[in-house]
Design a protein around this motif. Structure first.
Motif: not given
Length: 422
Positions: A103, A141, A143, A197, A420
């Motif tokens: 990140f 996120k 991702l 979400r 996670r």
């Protein structure tokens, strides 16, 4: 009750299809033409570099209690993942002691990502703009874009360039998030979902018709951004993602009557709906800087394995996390009539689940009974262990690139995927 392991050889009846689906053993050589163009044929996608995997280990139930570490020993010995016969000057093994935080490394590249996406969605009609911007609020996120930019930088370093991100590579990261979000909008309509979400879905706020149009518009904007990159090979690779998403959704609408085919069906659907986007986006950014198809395959296989592992963990969390953590109701897949990994593994101990799967948990009490059977079985544990094996393979693949902070961050990411909780 711990699991015993049995050896499954290629060509042994119905289980062959499961092995092929899980570990990608349908190998074929790369032709000279493909080496020149950097492309594989369309007949068999997702094959790994190297030779045939002739033996894999699959979990089955047994009455005695073997030591779990023996399974890991056999796994790590190379039976499951034999070393590739040749590589492109790529490193095979990762040995760095300290892995980078993905990140932090990707933060600078992803700055203003959602603002740039909104610029691609500029429309004069206020309501359509509100629809399209709804999920691009910067709270996701991100991702997929993160994986893409890290893979791009890792491939750049490997290709004897500096690690700087090319504008076209960042565009691919942006496009991957747009395609993903459009697929979420459409999925919520199909599933009749009311939460995504942690917020109300678009179809609940504006209605199904407008939600479908919003998803279509986001896809069209992503396609235009893709065309502006100007690389026909990249366009072809990312166009495959949209085809896979549609095929995966159709697969999810059906169930396999043959019990031996269900797991293969489940993993193929998982690849098409989740992993194809990550795999092909990673491959696309590698194509922009390196002509070697083996480098493309490394990028593709990393994305494929991480993507499947991510979804397997997601399927586990549907049984182990509360609704507040997930941002959507728990047991959502069962309520939609879907048999995911934990359920399919639980069938080994509770055969009555087979009938429930075929009627898509549609009878009174099916969801509650199936939920109880899964938690009483080791279905969750088996699915988690399978996700771990996919992450191990992702690490093995990416470790073949030259050392870089971004490569190490991608290795670290596999741990974050496994650990996670939402």
């Amino acid at each position: 009750m711990a699991e015993q392991w049995r050896r499954c050889w290629r060509g042994r009846g119905a289980v062959t299809g499961v092995i092929d689906a899980v570990w990608g053993v349908n190998r074929r050589p790369v032709t000279a033409g493909e080496r020149r163009t950097g492309e594989r044929g369309t007949g068999e996608r997702g094959t790994g570099a190297g030779g045939l995997v002739k033996e894999v280990l699959l979990p089955v139930r047994h009455t005695h209690n073997p030591v779990r570490s023996s399974a890991f020993t056999r796994y790590r010995s190379g039976v499951l993942y034999p070393t590739a016969a040749r590589t492109c000057s790529c490193r095979r093994v990762h040995s760095d002691a300290k892995l980078k935080d993905p990140f932090s490394l990707a933060q600078e590249d992803l700055k203003n990502l959602y603002e740039d996406i909104k610029k691609q969605l500029l429309v004069s009609k206020a309501e359509l703009k509100a629809l399209c911007d709804y999920y691009f609020d910067g709270k996701g996120k991100a991702l997929r874009p993160m994986i893409v930019v890290l893979m791009a930088r890792a491939c750049n370093v490997h290709s004897n360039r500096d690690g700087h991100l090319l504008p076209a590579q960042r565009s691919i990261a942006m496009i991957s998030e747009m395609i993903h979000t459009a697929s979420l909008v459409h999925d919520d309509v199909i599933d009749g979902a009311d939460m995504r979400r942690g917020k109300t879905t678009i179809n609940e706020v504006w209605g199904e018709r407008k939600a479908i149009l919003a998803g279509d518009f986001i896809l069209s904007a992503a396609s235009m951004a893709l065309a502006r990159i100007g690389n026909t090979t990249v366009v072809s690779v990312l166009s495959q993602v949209i085809e896979d998403l549609v095929r995966g959704e159709f697969m999810q609408l059906g169930s396999k009557e043959n019990e031996n085919e269900r797991f293969k069906h489940y993993l193929e659907k998982t690849f098409k709906k989740t992993a194809s986007l990550i795999a092909n986006s990673c491959k696309a950014v590698s194509i922009l800087v390196n002509p070697d198809p083996e480098v493309h395959e490394i990028a593709y296989q990393y994305g494929r394995n991480v993507g499947i592992a991510f979804q397997l963990v997601d399927d586990v969390l549907d049984f182990t996390s509360c609704a507040n953590q997930l941002g959507k109701p728990s047991a959502a897949d069962l309520r939609l009539g879907l048999a995911t990994g934990p359920v399919l593994f639980a069938c080994q101990q509770f055969p009555e689940l087979h009938a429930m799967i075929m009627r898509r948990f549609g009878s009174d009490g099916d969801v509650d009974r199936a939920w109880r059977y899964v938690l009483e079985s080791d279905g969750v544990e088996q699915t988690s262990f399978l996700a771990q094996r996919y992450c191990h393979e992702a690490t093995r693949q990416i470790s073949r690139l030259q050392p870089s902070p971004e490569r190490d961050a991608l290795i670290r990411l596999t741990e974050l995927v496994l650990n996670r909780d939402k």
